[in-house]
Motif scaffolding. Structure first.
Motif, PDB file in Angstrom:
ATOM      1  N   PRO A  55     -32.694  35.459  -7.571  1.00  0.00           N
ATOM      2  CA  PRO A  55     -32.185  34.544  -6.537  1.00  0.00           C
ATOM      3  C   PRO A  55     -32.374  33.078  -6.860  1.00  0.00           C
ATOM      4  O   PRO A  55     -32.205  32.236  -5.977  1.00  0.00           O
ATOM      5  CB  PRO A  55     -33.045  34.934  -5.333  1.00  0.00           C
ATOM      6  N   HIS A  56     -32.728  32.762  -8.107  1.00  0.00           N
ATOM      7  CA  HIS A  56     -33.028  31.353  -8.389  1.00  0.00           C
ATOM      8  C   HIS A  56     -32.611  31.006  -9.814  1.00  0.00           C
ATOM      9  O   HIS A  56     -33.387  31.164 -10.760  1.00  0.00           O
ATOM     10  CB  HIS A  56     -34.536  31.112  -8.195  1.00  0.00           C
ATOM     11  N   THR A  57     -31.361  30.531  -9.954  1.00  0.00           N
ATOM     12  CA  THR A  57     -30.900  30.096 -11.281  1.00  0.00           C
ATOM     13  C   THR A  57     -30.183  28.743 -11.159  1.00  0.00           C
ATOM     14  O   THR A  57     -29.666  28.380 -10.096  1.00  0.00           O
ATOM     15  CB  THR A  57     -29.914  31.109 -11.918  1.00  0.00           C
ATOM     16  N   HIS A  58     -30.172  28.032 -12.277  1.00  0.00           N
ATOM     17  CA  HIS A  58     -29.428  26.759 -12.375  1.00  0.00           C
ATOM     18  C   HIS A  58     -28.585  26.852 -13.637  1.00  0.00           C
ATOM     19  O   HIS A  58     -29.056  26.513 -14.731  1.00  0.00           O
ATOM     20  CB  HIS A  58     -30.395  25.582 -12.490  1.00  0.00           C
ATOM     21  N   LEU A  59     -27.364  27.333 -13.504  1.00  0.00           N
ATOM     22  CA  LEU A  59     -26.482  27.487 -14.671  1.00  0.00           C
ATOM     23  C   LEU A  59     -25.540  26.293 -14.724  1.00  0.00           C
ATOM     24  O   LEU A  59     -24.908  25.953 -13.722  1.00  0.00           O
ATOM     25  CB  LEU A  59     -25.712  28.812 -14.566  1.00  0.00           C
ATOM     26  N   PHE A 145     -29.605  27.238   2.574  1.00  0.00           N
ATOM     27  CA  PHE A 145     -29.518  25.803   2.251  1.00  0.00           C
ATOM     28  C   PHE A 145     -30.850  25.342   1.660  1.00  0.00           C
ATOM     29  O   PHE A 145     -31.897  25.507   2.283  1.00  0.00           O
ATOM     30  CB  PHE A 145     -29.190  24.999   3.514  1.00  0.00           C
ATOM     31  N   LYS A 146     -30.744  24.765   0.461  1.00  0.00           N
ATOM     32  CA  LYS A 146     -31.961  24.391  -0.273  1.00  0.00           C
ATOM     33  C   LYS A 146     -32.265  22.911  -0.106  1.00  0.00           C
ATOM     34  O   LYS A 146     -31.360  22.069  -0.131  1.00  0.00           O
ATOM     35  CB  LYS A 146     -31.723  24.711  -1.762  1.00  0.00           C
ATOM     36  N   HIS A 147     -33.547  22.601   0.030  1.00  0.00           N
ATOM     37  CA  HIS A 147     -34.009  21.221   0.211  1.00  0.00           C
ATOM     38  C   HIS A 147     -35.067  20.912  -0.838  1.00  0.00           C
ATOM     39  O   HIS A 147     -36.031  21.673  -0.983  1.00  0.00           O
ATOM     40  CB  HIS A 147     -34.603  21.059   1.618  1.00  0.00           C
ATOM     41  N   VAL A 234     -39.332  28.387  -2.601  1.00  0.00           N
ATOM     42  CA  VAL A 234     -39.020  28.781  -3.987  1.00  0.00           C
ATOM     43  C   VAL A 234     -40.195  28.443  -4.906  1.00  0.00           C
ATOM     44  O   VAL A 234     -41.072  27.662  -4.565  1.00  0.00           O
ATOM     45  CB  VAL A 234     -37.720  28.101  -4.506  1.00  0.00           C
ATOM     46  N   HIS A 235     -40.203  29.015  -6.033  1.00  0.00           N
ATOM     47  CA  HIS A 235     -41.202  28.869  -7.107  1.00  0.00           C
ATOM     48  C   HIS A 235     -42.618  28.534  -6.626  1.00  0.00           C
ATOM     49  O   HIS A 235     -43.183  27.504  -6.972  1.00  0.00           O
ATOM     50  CB  HIS A 235     -40.743  27.937  -8.221  1.00  0.00           C
ATOM     51  N   THR A 236     -43.179  29.450  -5.858  1.00  0.00           N
ATOM     52  CA  THR A 236     -44.569  29.328  -5.401  1.00  0.00           C
ATOM     53  C   THR A 236     -45.493  29.553  -6.599  1.00  0.00           C
ATOM     54  O   THR A 236     -45.486  30.635  -7.191  1.00  0.00           O
ATOM     55  CB  THR A 236     -44.849  30.397  -4.323  1.00  0.00           C
ATOM     56  N   THR A 311     -36.732  33.553 -11.634  1.00  0.00           N
ATOM     57  CA  THR A 311     -36.930  32.846 -12.909  1.00  0.00           C
ATOM     58  C   THR A 311     -36.785  31.323 -12.801  1.00  0.00           C
ATOM     59  O   THR A 311     -37.304  30.606 -13.638  1.00  0.00           O
ATOM     60  CB  THR A 311     -35.896  33.283 -13.973  1.00  0.00           C
ATOM     61  N   ASP A 312     -35.967  30.835 -11.832  1.00  0.00           N
ATOM     62  CA  ASP A 312     -35.628  29.403 -11.830  1.00  0.00           C
ATOM     63  C   ASP A 312     -35.003  29.049 -13.187  1.00  0.00           C
ATOM     64  O   ASP A 312     -35.267  27.972 -13.734  1.00  0.00           O
ATOM     65  CB  ASP A 312     -36.888  28.577 -11.578  1.00  0.00           C
ATOM     66  N   HIS A 313     -34.194  29.969 -13.724  1.00  0.00           N
ATOM     67  CA  HIS A 313     -33.622  29.786 -15.067  1.00  0.00           C
ATOM     68  C   HIS A 313     -32.840  28.468 -15.119  1.00  0.00           C
ATOM     69  O   HIS A 313     -31.810  28.298 -14.466  1.00  0.00           O
ATOM     70  CB  HIS A 313     -32.706  30.967 -15.387  1.00  0.00           C
TER      71      HIS A 313
END
Ligand code: URP
Ligand code: ZN
Ligand code: ZN
Length: 475
Positions: A55-59, A145-147, A234-236, A311-313
């Motif tokens: 649930p956490h990628t930056h492509l 919605f991400k902050h 996210v990313h705790t 992953t926060d890829h």
């Protein structure tokens, strides 16, 4: 045409059992014994689990003066080869850009997708138009919605903006996500360490201590409580942030926490490596932490106070990392992990006894499917669900190496790590998309997955607030 996945043990979040899976078209038709299909996928000696959801990628994300190097092509290929069949990527509007224009820009990027995908919309500035457009985003099927509470002067929003957005989420049946680090303190500490002549990657870790994450996590949770919405952190990465989440959950708040595979396995000593390149390649936010935090995160996954491993890829090449050769604040923040999340988590989690196979399924697919309103279409092995499956060989071994990875970058933060437990096949909506070390899916195969708003949760929260009102706690 039908497919039978035969001879394996199904591992779901709630139980394991021996059965075959009949797939017709793109979904699961039946589960049991004595079934037959046109084509047989041999799952002997294997476990069959729901395809992973990251649930956490930056492509292909524009960030810190460049763009992340894995796009929807290499990024989703990496996902499939590691057993992940769906990613949720962050759609980031430029300042002033209408939210639906940002979605159109992300749709263009996603034309290359080989795996299914969804988006989280980022709120990077606030205006009446953003408020209005959030409704269109939800209507479109993007309900999170991400902050960013960090990245001052770029993506960061202040408390006033964040609170307004959280309340709007409440009105729309949407859920806020938060990158929880106190961006003002980070900026001050960056200046302090640069002033002291600490210009290398260790300055990155020093300027983002656990306290800035703990404070921001607490603040985000309190704001969400005031706004009457659940919140997903996210990313705790550290004890302080986990503690805030655990306490909130004990107090009845719907708060979710997401450790990354990187934080579970790698630690802050990486930033003190004598080789600048080694250290810079591992720069991400929050940074890797002192080892003592790792046990705490693993405990949280087992206890249920943390629910998801992501992953926060966000992969940058060595050349991109070199933008920060003389100044750690300019090193693009981000690491890869999409291909490695499942094998590394299996090896360090199930392989060590920290997690059961069922807990592994919970934290890699089922929990996030439920949190994001994708369940049971995704994250489940049930009749009617999408046939997104990973046929997992728990005895297969490999040594992770950039030389053999799908990712487009020239290194891997898990280089040299030996894993035991790998996908033999990955199936996406009934088709084999990974087999024998090869990705078989074409670009464009991946589909956007629309998500419905969180109506029952919001209605329950409103009802509970009204019920509590006579005792004087209404807001
Ligand atoms: O360092 C990171 N995590 N890069 C990606 C952007 C973010 O903060 O999630
Ligand atoms: Zn972040
Ligand atoms: Zn991220």
């Amino acid at each position: 045409m039908s497919t039978l996945v035969k001879g394996g043990t199904i591992v779901a979040a709630d139980r394991s059992y021996v059965a075959d899976i009949l797939i017709e078209g793109e979904s699961i038709k039946a589960i049991g014994t004595g079934l037959s299909g046109d084509k047989v996928v041999d799952a002997a000696d294997c476990l069959i689990m729901p395809g992973g959801i990251d649930p956490h990628t930056h492509l292909d994300m524009p960030f810190m003066g460049t763009s992340s190097s894995d796009n929807y092509d290499s990024g989703t290929r990496a996902a499939l080869s590691g057993g992940t069949t769906m990613v949720v990527d962050f759609c980031i509007p430029d300042r002033g850009q209408p939210l639906m224009d940002a979605i159109a820009a992300w749709d263009k990027r996603a034309e290359l997708a080989t795996a299914d995908y969804s988006y989280h919309m980022c709120v990077t500035y606030w205006s009446d138009k953003v408020r209005e457009d959030m409704a269109k985003v939800v209507e479109h099927g993007v309900t999170t919605f991400k902050h960013f509470m960090a990245y001052k002067g770029a993506l960061m929003v202040n408390d006033e903006e964040m609170f307004a957005s959280f309340r709007r989420c409440g009105e729309l049946g949407a859920m806020p996500l938060v990158h929880a680090e106190n961006g003002d303190i980070v900026a001050a500490l960056q200046k302090f360490y640069m002033g002291k002549g600490i210009t290398g990657p260790e300055g990155h870790a020093l300027s983002r201590p656990p306290e800035v994450e703990g404070e921001a996590t607490n603040r985000a949770i309190m704001l969400a409580d005031q706004a009457g919405v659940p919140v997903y952190i996210v990313h705790t990465s550290c004890i302080e942030a986990h503690e805030a989440i655990r306490r909130a959950r004990q107090n009845g708040m719907r708060v979710f926490g997401e450790p990354l595979i990187q934080h579970l396995v790698l630690d802050e000593s990486e930033y003190y490596n004598k080789d600048w390149t080694h250290a810079a390649r591992r720069v991400m936010s929050p940074p890797f932490r002192d080892k003592k935090n790792q046990d705490d995160l693993w405990n949280g996954l087992r206890a249920g106070s943390l629910q998801v491993v992501a992953t926060d890829h966000c992969a940058f090449t060595t050349k991109q990392k070199e933008f920060g050769l003389a100044d750690f604040t300019k090193i693009p923040n981000g690491t890869g992990g999409l291909e490695d999340r499942m094998p590394v988590l299996w090896t360090y989690g199930v392989g060590t006894g920290r997690l059961t196979p069922n807990e592994f399924v919970a934290v890699t697919s089922t929990n996030i499917a439920r949190i994001l309103n994708l369940y049971p279409r995704k994250g489940a092995i049930l009749p009617g669900a999408d046939a997104d499956l990973v046929v997992w060989d728990p005895k297969a071994k490999k040594t992770i190496s950039a030389a053999t990875q799908q990712s487009a970058i020239d290194y891997n933060v898990f280089e040299g790590v030996k894993v035991e437990g790998l996908p033999r096949y990955t199936l996406s909506r009934g088709s084999i998309v990974f087999e024998d070390g090869k990705v078989l899916a074409n670009n464009g195969r991946g589909r956007f997955v629309k998500r419905a708003p969180f109506a029952p949760e919001q209605a329950a929260l409103a009802k509970y607030k009204a019920y509590k009102a006579p005792q004087g706690v209404a807001r």
